[in-house]
Scaffold this motif. Structure first.
Motif, short mmCIF file in Angstrom:
data_model
loop_
_atom_site.label_atom_id
_atom_site.label_comp_id
_atom_site.label_asym_id
_atom_site.label_seq_id
_atom_site.Cartn_x
_atom_site.Cartn_y
_atom_site.Cartn_z
N ALA A 179 5.96 -15.08 19.72
CA ALA A 179 6.97 -16.14 19.59
C ALA A 179 7.51 -16.36 21.00
CB ALA A 179 8.07 -15.74 18.62
N GLN A 180 6.84 -17.23 21.73
CA GLN A 180 7.15 -17.42 23.15
C GLN A 180 8.66 -17.53 23.40
OE1 GLN A 180 5.32 -17.17 25.71
NE2 GLN A 180 3.27 -17.19 24.83
N PRO A 181 9.14 -16.83 24.40
CA PRO A 181 8.38 -16.09 25.43
C PRO A 181 8.20 -14.62 25.10
CG PRO A 181 10.65 -16.25 26.12
CD PRO A 181 10.58 -16.91 24.76
N TRP A 182 8.22 -14.26 23.81
CA TRP A 182 8.18 -12.85 23.44
C TRP A 182 6.94 -12.53 22.61
CZ3 TRP A 182 11.81 -10.38 26.05
CH2 TRP A 182 12.99 -11.03 26.36
N VAL A 183 6.56 -11.26 22.67
CA VAL A 183 5.62 -10.69 21.71
C VAL A 183 6.42 -9.69 20.87
CG1 VAL A 183 3.62 -9.20 21.41
CG2 VAL A 183 3.59 -10.99 23.15
N GLY B 199 13.69 -0.77 3.15
CA GLY B 199 13.70 0.25 4.20
C GLY B 199 14.15 -0.32 5.53
N ALA B 200 13.76 0.34 6.59
CA ALA B 200 14.15 -0.08 7.93
C ALA B 200 13.02 -0.87 8.57
CB ALA B 200 14.49 1.14 8.79
N ARG B 201 13.38 -1.93 9.26
CA ARG B 201 12.42 -2.73 10.02
C ARG B 201 12.81 -2.64 11.50
NH1 ARG B 201 12.23 -8.91 8.79
NH2 ARG B 201 11.06 -8.21 6.95
N PHE B 202 11.95 -2.02 12.28
CA PHE B 202 12.16 -1.94 13.74
C PHE B 202 11.35 -3.05 14.40
CE2 PHE B 202 13.36 2.23 12.33
CZ PHE B 202 14.38 2.60 13.18
N VAL B 203 12.03 -3.80 15.29
CA VAL B 203 11.39 -4.92 15.97
C VAL B 203 11.41 -4.62 17.48
CG1 VAL B 203 11.41 -7.40 16.42
CG2 VAL B 203 12.15 -6.51 14.18
N LEU B 204 10.21 -4.41 18.02
CA LEU B 204 10.05 -4.20 19.45
C LEU B 204 9.73 -5.54 20.11
CD1 LEU B 204 9.68 -2.40 21.97
CD2 LEU B 204 7.30 -2.04 21.24
N ARG B 205 10.60 -6.00 21.00
CA ARG B 205 10.45 -7.30 21.63
C ARG B 205 10.09 -7.10 23.12
NH1 ARG B 205 15.13 -8.89 20.91
NH2 ARG B 205 16.04 -8.83 23.01
N LEU B 206 8.94 -7.68 23.51
CA LEU B 206 8.44 -7.55 24.88
C LEU B 206 8.11 -8.94 25.45
CD1 LEU B 206 5.99 -4.58 24.25
CD2 LEU B 206 8.21 -4.43 25.41
#
Length: 435
Positions: free
Chosen positions: A354-358, A422-429
């Motif tokens: 999802a520009q500008p992120w992965v 549950g838990a959803r962890f979102v790593l944004r790079l």
């Protein structure tokens, strides 16, 4: 005792003052010598012009009729040699004949004159004017300059010293401030004072102190974390060893070996995690290159499935970032291992751009993370009150490492509620730039 004199000799203020005085002294000395020479030359030129004018006018008067040179002013010496000898003064009788078309310096009765000669009808005419006033003027000018130049040098030296002192005062202030900063006071900073080069120097020193303070805090944090967390596995190993020595029948070699192995692995994991966090805290930069984060996610999905964990990887799409592949692989692994430990049945892994992120999303169907605890889970060795407290097999550093890796790459990691509770962890790079 020797530092102060040496510092005074080598001080910038003294060198600036000495250099300025040397340049000014050379300039003033050359100017003074030149001025005296010019004054003397100008006065001599005036006398020469007067002598030439006198020679022409007196010669014309002699050629045009009877003329008594004795009637002339005594300041001008006139002598006629030849047909009708004459002189207007006793000193004039001693005037030598000077070559025609020339003005020469002659000495008569101890006094200096400029003299010139020309042929007339009455004989050889010689005219001379005294130049004592020229010598007096040059002597006076030399005396005035000999006094004025040193006085001016003293004034200039004092002005340069004061100006240099005022200009360097902020440097001395900063020196004292920095000298007062020790290992226990790294939170202190240098006062920039003003917006100029010295202010920029102070700002640079403050940034350096920031880095030193950050490095010291990192070291202290590492020592504190290590000493705190390593105490538990060491105590466990010691307790089992003491039990085996005191009561051999109460345990077995296999049991002691298993405890030592498990606690040793736990200690190794703790040390490796702490070292990685220390490097990230210090801003260490690993080599970076384009990384396909979806390949990393797929590899983790296969690994979990090999361990018997049910994983949904259908949401993994293309995603490329620029970074250190080793660090990014470790961050994704920490996320999926955390989800696997807390999942009831299913772990879901997604990758999307999802520009500008992965975005890398890792979700479990466990009990989730309470909203008021969602920042604490990223703290080092954080312990929650529910089932997501650190369990056996976790070091308490995994999520902290994920956040530090993400921020080192210009991204971040957050936790929310997942679709299954549950838990959803979102790593944004940051996505890699095309091309």
């Amino acid at each position: 005792m020797t530092d102060a004199p040496r510092r005074g000799i080598r001080s910038i203020r003294a060198r600036v003052t000495a250099g300025a005085l040397l340049v000014v002294a050379l300039a003033l000395g050359a100017g003074a010598v030149g001025t005296v020479a010019i004054i003397g030359q100008l006065l001599l030129s005036g006398v020469e012009a007067s002598v030439a004018q006198d020679l022409d006018s007196i010669g014309e008067r002699i050629d045009h009729g009877p003329f008594d040179v004795g009637d002339l002013d005594g300041d001008v010496l006139v002598r006629v040699q030849g047909g009708r000898p004459a002189a207007n003064d006793d000193d004039a009788e001693e005037l030598p004949v000077v070559p025609e078309d020339a003005v020469q310096r002659v000495v008569v009765d101890g006094d200096a004159y400029l003299a010139a000669s020309d042929e007339t009808d009455a004989g050889m005419l010689t005219v001379a004017r005294p130049i004592a006033h020229v010598d007096e003027a040059t002597a006076t000018a030399s005396l005035v300059l000999a006094v004025a130049v040193p006085v001016l040098l003293v004034v200039i030296g004092a002005v340069v010293w004061v100006v240099a002192s005022r200009a360097l005062a902020p440097v001395e202030r900063m020196r004292r401030q920095v000298d007062d900063i020790d290992g226990s006071g790294l939170d202190r900073r240098v006062d920039p004072g003003r917006d100029d080069e010295l202010g920029a120097l102070a700002a640079t020193m403050n940034r350096m102190l920031d880095r030193i303070e950050h490095a010291q805090k990192t070291q202290r944090r590492f020592v504190s974390d290590a000493s705190h967390e390593l105490r538990s596995p060491l105590a466990t190993i010691r307790q089992h060893a003491e039990l085996a020595v005191a009561h051999p029948s109460a345990t077995s070699v296999e049991e002691v070996g298993r405890v030592v192995r498990d606690e040793g692995m736990r200690m190794q994991e703790l040390v490796e995690g702490l070292l990685l966090l220390a490097r990230l805290d210090e801003g260490a930069q690993a080599p970076r290159a384009p990384v396909d984060i979806d390949d990393i996610a797929l590899a983790e999905v296969r690994r979990l499935r090999g361990m018997g964990v049910e994983v949904d990887g259908h949401g993994i799409g293309p995603g490329r970032v620029t970074g250190a592949e080793t660090l990014l692989s470790g961050a994704v692994r920490n996320l999926v291992d955390n989800a696997a430990r807390h999942a009831s049945r299913l772990v879901t892994v997604r990758v999307r751009t999802a520009q500008p992120w992965v975005l890398v999303e890792v979700e479990d169907d466990g009990s989730g993370v309470p909203e008021n605890q969602r920042e604490r889970v990223f703290e080092r060795f954080a312990r929650l009150d529910d089932a997501r407290a650190r369990d056996e097999g976790g070091s308490g550093l995994g999520l902290a490492i994920v956040r530090e890796v993400a921020r080192a790459h210009g991204g971040d990691v957050t936790v929310t509620s997942g679709e299954h509770g549950g838990a959803r962890f979102v790593l944004r790079l940051p996505a890699a730039v095309a091309g």
